[in-house]
Scaffold this active site. Sequence first.
Site, mmCIF file in Angstrom:
data_model
loop_
_atom_site.group_PDB
_atom_site.id
_atom_site.type_symbol
_atom_site.label_atom_id
_atom_site.label_comp_id
_atom_site.label_asym_id
_atom_site.label_seq_id
_atom_site.Cartn_x
_atom_site.Cartn_y
_atom_site.Cartn_z
ATOM 1 C CG ASP A 183 42.804 4.380 77.201
ATOM 2 O OD1 ASP A 183 41.992 4.469 76.241
ATOM 3 O OD2 ASP A 183 43.313 3.322 77.623
ATOM 4 C CG HIS A 185 39.819 1.169 76.741
ATOM 5 N ND1 HIS A 185 39.424 -0.094 76.674
ATOM 6 C CD2 HIS A 185 41.074 0.857 76.731
ATOM 7 C CE1 HIS A 185 40.099 -1.050 76.804
ATOM 8 N NE2 HIS A 185 41.299 -0.437 77.064
ATOM 9 C CD GLU A 209 45.561 5.098 75.211
ATOM 10 O OE1 GLU A 209 45.554 4.060 75.145
ATOM 11 O OE2 GLU A 209 46.581 5.874 75.968
ATOM 12 C CD GLU A 235 45.145 0.557 72.929
ATOM 13 O OE1 GLU A 235 44.620 -0.279 73.467
ATOM 14 O OE2 GLU A 235 44.872 1.704 73.336
ATOM 15 C CG HIS A 285 49.399 0.278 73.769
ATOM 16 N ND1 HIS A 285 49.188 -0.964 73.709
ATOM 17 C CD2 HIS A 285 48.442 0.796 74.604
ATOM 18 C CE1 HIS A 285 48.012 -1.263 74.303
ATOM 19 N NE2 HIS A 285 47.697 -0.431 74.822
#
Length: 382
Positions: A183, A185, A209, A235, A285
């Site tokens: 991730d 982020h 991700e 997400e 998610h």
Amino acid sequence: MKITKITTYRLPPRWMFLKIETDEGVVGWGEPVIEGRARTVEAAVHELGDYLIGQDPSRINDLWQVMYRAGFYRGGPILMSAIAGIDQALWDIKGKVLNSPVWQLMGGLVRDKIKAYSWVGGDRPANVIDGIKILREIGFDTFKLNGCEELGLIDNSRAVDAAVNTVAQIREAFGNQIEFGLDFHGRVSAPMAKVLIKELEPYRPLFIEEPVLAEQAEYYPKLAAQTHIPLAAGERMFSRFDFKRVLEAGGISILQPDLSHAGGITECYKIAGMAEAYDVTLAPHCPLGPIALAACLHIDFVSYNAVLQEQSMGIHYNKGAELLDFVKNKEDFSMVGGFFKPLTKPGLGVEIDEAKVIEFSKNAPDWRNPLWRHEDNSVAEW
């Protein structure tokens, strides 16, 4: 049947539950929240409630359109999260009235189980490796971990090497006996994402991700063109219209809509169908609570392209409450070999311990994500 009351409960660790009551005594539960903005979403829920009181809860599609289209200004994380939780609760009511799990109302099962993955935290490679060992003992073989700490817009090779070293040690420790997603982020700028993805390719992560922020989605196809690693995102997209643009542009292999952010079950089922048409897979998610997870599972079991399900058991955010602390029927969420089975009780299939919810809501924390700064004191993406 008419809707008579909507109640919200802010809860630890960073959740919010919603209860919709009806004049016939049937109750539905939902989970509308934006992590760090619970009070704002709560206000939106009660504003939308003005459209719902006195209405027939079985008219889910019509009520969804009213909540979305009745306001001239629409969309975005707050309103779509409020709609999401209400939508979940309406499906819960419908299933209870018809004595059927939600997946049955949506056409029935397309699979018998769905693989779950677990988040693994830790600041050092040894901590991450220890965490994976513990989770493997209870059946997990698929994980997600941070791909990096904060990175500057253009950062040095030491920062890149630190991120790659963690991944290298994990792959060396476990070989191909585990799979893991990384991730980013949204912490990584497009120039640094190009560098970092290239360096990570030899370690064959399952996916990367949010390689860049959703606001920089035009880079998804460009980054995908330079790597064999599947890219995942979603997400921070909140409607089928957000996902439409990403699917048309290409580059994303795994869509990750959040059932508590992107309009709920009604909207995410449409998103899943759109993704299937583009040969894009689905991995909802869900670092949230049990109602959000239940909603995800119902989508997983009716969507052919669903491949993975995130869940928050043991996640480092869960301070003050764990995933199933407010659930009576914990056994229904048991995993076998790292897989969830379909929930079979009517509605969403979650029996909420309302007394415990009320008690814990009295001292709910106002969770905020950390504020990070770079070495020069400019704000860093968390």
